[in-house]
Every structure is written in C-alpha cells, then in structure tokens.
Design a protein around this motif. Structure first.
Motif, PDB file in Angstrom:
ATOM      1  N   ILE A  79       1.000  -1.199  -0.120  1.00  0.00           N
ATOM      2  CA  ILE A  79       0.020  -0.151  -0.014  1.00  0.00           C
ATOM      3  C   ILE A  79       0.858   1.322   0.005  1.00  0.00           C
ATOM      4  CG2 ILE A  79      -1.442   1.196   1.417  1.00  0.00           C
ATOM      5  CD1 ILE A  79      -2.771  -1.244   2.337  1.00  0.00           C
ATOM      6  N   ILE A  80       1.865   1.336   0.828  1.00  0.00           N
ATOM      7  CA  ILE A  80       2.832   2.526   0.880  1.00  0.00           C
ATOM      8  C   ILE A  80       3.416   2.725  -0.308  1.00  0.00           C
ATOM      9  CG2 ILE A  80       4.837   3.494   2.148  1.00  0.00           C
ATOM     10  CD1 ILE A  80       3.642   1.974   4.883  1.00  0.00           C
ATOM     11  N   ALA A  81       4.047   1.517  -0.790  1.00  0.00           N
ATOM     12  CA  ALA A  81       4.887   1.776  -2.048  1.00  0.00           C
ATOM     13  C   ALA A  81       3.954   2.046  -3.180  1.00  0.00           C
ATOM     14  CB  ALA A  81       5.511   0.352  -2.277  1.00  0.00           C
ATOM     15  N   ALA A  82       2.683   1.752  -3.310  1.00  0.00           N
ATOM     16  CA  ALA A  82       1.851   1.945  -4.407  1.00  0.00           C
ATOM     17  C   ALA A  82       1.431   3.304  -4.404  1.00  0.00           C
ATOM     18  CB  ALA A  82       0.677   0.992  -4.470  1.00  0.00           C
ATOM     19  N   LEU A  83       1.252   3.950  -3.015  1.00  0.00           N
ATOM     20  CA  LEU A  83       0.598   5.133  -3.038  1.00  0.00           C
ATOM     21  C   LEU A  83       1.734   6.016  -3.502  1.00  0.00           C
ATOM     22  CD1 LEU A  83      -1.411   6.889  -1.701  1.00  0.00           C
ATOM     23  CD2 LEU A  83      -0.095   7.062   0.654  1.00  0.00           C
ATOM     24  N   ILE A  84       3.128   6.033  -3.359  1.00  0.00           N
ATOM     25  CA  ILE A  84       4.129   6.720  -3.746  1.00  0.00           C
ATOM     26  C   ILE A  84       4.079   6.705  -5.304  1.00  0.00           C
ATOM     27  CG2 ILE A  84       6.588   7.091  -3.820  1.00  0.00           C
ATOM     28  CD1 ILE A  84       6.662   6.139  -1.148  1.00  0.00           C
ATOM     29  N   THR A 185      -5.495   1.423  -3.167  1.00  0.00           N
ATOM     30  CA  THR A 185      -4.481   2.654  -2.708  1.00  0.00           C
ATOM     31  C   THR A 185      -3.836   3.484  -4.107  1.00  0.00           C
ATOM     32  OG1 THR A 185      -3.731   1.328  -1.024  1.00  0.00           O
ATOM     33  CG2 THR A 185      -2.465   3.274  -1.735  1.00  0.00           C
ATOM     34  N   SER A 186      -3.568   2.898  -5.198  1.00  0.00           N
ATOM     35  CA  SER A 186      -3.097   3.229  -6.212  1.00  0.00           C
ATOM     36  C   SER A 186      -4.359   4.217  -7.097  1.00  0.00           C
ATOM     37  CB  SER A 186      -2.701   2.479  -7.057  1.00  0.00           C
ATOM     38  OG  SER A 186      -3.261   1.625  -7.852  1.00  0.00           O
ATOM     39  N   ASN A 187      -5.360   3.590  -6.993  1.00  0.00           N
ATOM     40  CA  ASN A 187      -6.740   4.267  -7.447  1.00  0.00           C
ATOM     41  C   ASN A 187      -7.139   5.601  -7.037  1.00  0.00           C
ATOM     42  OD1 ASN A 187      -7.465   2.622  -9.401  1.00  0.00           O
ATOM     43  ND2 ASN A 187      -8.849   1.600  -8.203  1.00  0.00           N
TER      44      ASN A 187
END
Length: 252
Positions: A79-84, A185-187
C-alpha cells in the motif's frame, strides 16, 4: 436521449469491468474504452474511470478483508509503495504521451500470456522467501505497479497478481488480497491528482460508481465461493482483451 447515451454505454460496461476486476484485476481494460466510446477525451476518461473504479474496489477490498484474504503485514508494505508510485505515475500521465509505453506492452503481453498458459500452477512451487525478503519484493512490485496504475492503469491487478505469485512466491489467496488493497490505494492516489486537475466528470462518475460497486461485490463473492480455479481463465481473457486494445490504440 443524447444526454442518456453516455450512461447507457458506460454503466453496463463498468459493471462488467467491476466483476472481472474483483476476480483477477484488469477491469480498466473494459471501463476505460467504455468512457472513450461514450465521447470522453482520454484524460477525462482516465480521471472519471478512477473515480468509479475506486468506489467499486473499496467494496471488493472490504469483501476480501471480511473473509480473511488479506495478509496485512504484506499488504501495508504494498500500500505504502503503491501510494508513492501512483502519485508519480498519475502526474506523469498528465504530461507524457503513452504511445511508447503501449509499444513496450505490445511486446510484453504475449510473453505474459504464454506464462499463464503454459505454467501448470499460478502459485510458485518453490518455498516461500524469508519474511524480510518477501516484504522487500512486495514493496518493489507495489511501487512499480502503482506507478503504472497512475500512469495508464489497465491490467494493473492482473500484472500485480502474476508478479506476486511468480516473483515474490506469495500464495494466490494472499496475492488476491494484496492486489485489492494495492489497487485501491493506487486508485485513490491517482484520483486525488485527477480531481486536482479537474479531469473527473463527477455526475457520470457517481452513477457509474454504483454499477462498479455492484459488479465488484458480486465478483468478490464469486471468487470467495469458487476459489482460485476461476483466476487463470480470467487472467488469460483479460490479457487477450488488453493485447487487442493496445493494437487497436496504436493502429488508430
């Protein structure tokens, strides 16, 4: 009738996209062309699609979490990585033409399709990696998949599920749960960027979101009832549709 036409085109296709996305990802292969077919410019199609798909993915993620399909320590890293990654990718999408990227996908897609077709199992036969290594791999995959989702999007869930099982040796059930949380998350990250740049048609997006929610709900229920047997054929169908779409986009 003219005002209703975009809704008549988008809503049933978004429902279908949500159903497929909840099972194996790749709903954007159907929903993004639906918005373009309804007459939306490309950036508005991407932005409005992010709105409706984010709503639907929220429901699918809740379904997966409720049934214990999400391994949270792994999911949080992704989640954290995809957010960035998604934030970076969605900003690039507003600046960079994507034809070069589509040519690359045209080369990669047949390879992935062959992998899905000829590999006996989608899960890895090799033992699981130690947890630290697994988390590092999940973080790397989450970042690049998040960047791709923000930049272009179609097939995100499919690619992440294949990468998690094939590269990080994650079980198929855990991969499905991580894929849902990462995709959500990325959405949301990409949607925030698109909203800030006023490329989301909220009225159409809200109505389409209702259809996406129903499709995702039914798709997640179907997955949890039928198990992993449905994943392989769904992934293969998604890849074929994506390949055809990329060829069409480049030809047009």
């Amino acid at each position: 009738m003219t005002e209703l036409l975009p809704y008549l085109i988008v809503c049933p296709l978004v429902f279908t996209a949500g159903f497929i996305d909840a099972i194996a990802g790749g709903g954007g292969l159907i929903s993004i062309p639906a918005y373009i077919l309804a007459g939306l410019p490309p950036h508005f199609a991407l932005g409005t699609n992010k709105f409706s798909s984010a709503m639907g993915t929220t429901v699918a993620t809740w379904q997966y979490a409720r049934r214990g399909y999400i391994h949270w320590p792994q999911a949080v890293v992704s989640i954290i990585a995809a957010l960035i990654g998604s934030y970076i990718g969605s900003n690039l999408a507003l600046l960079v033409p994507d034809n070069t990227f589509k040519v690359v996908m045209l080369i990669i897609l047949p390879i992935i399709a062959a992998y899905v077709t000829f590999r006996k199992k989608l899960t890895s036969d090799k033992p699981a990696f130690p947890l630290p290594k697994t988390l590092i791999l999940i973080g790397i995959l989450g970042f690049f998949i998040g960047m791709y989702d923000g930049f272009y999007g179609p097939g995100t869930g499919t690619f992440l599920m294949l990468a998690l099982t094939g590269i990080a040796h994650v079980t198929l059930n855990d991969a499905a749960g991580i894929t849902k949380t990462t995709n959500l998350t990325s959405n949301i990250a990409a949607l925030w960027v698109f909203l800030q740049n006023d490329v989301v048609l909220l009225k159409l997006g809200i109505v389409a979101a209702l259809f996406s929610i129903v499709g995702n709900y039914l798709g997640a229920h179907f997955f949890t009832q039928r198990g992993t047997a449905i994943v392989r054929p769904t992934i293969f169908i998604v890849l074929v549709i994506f390949f055809i779409k990329v060829c069409w986009d480049l030809w047009m």
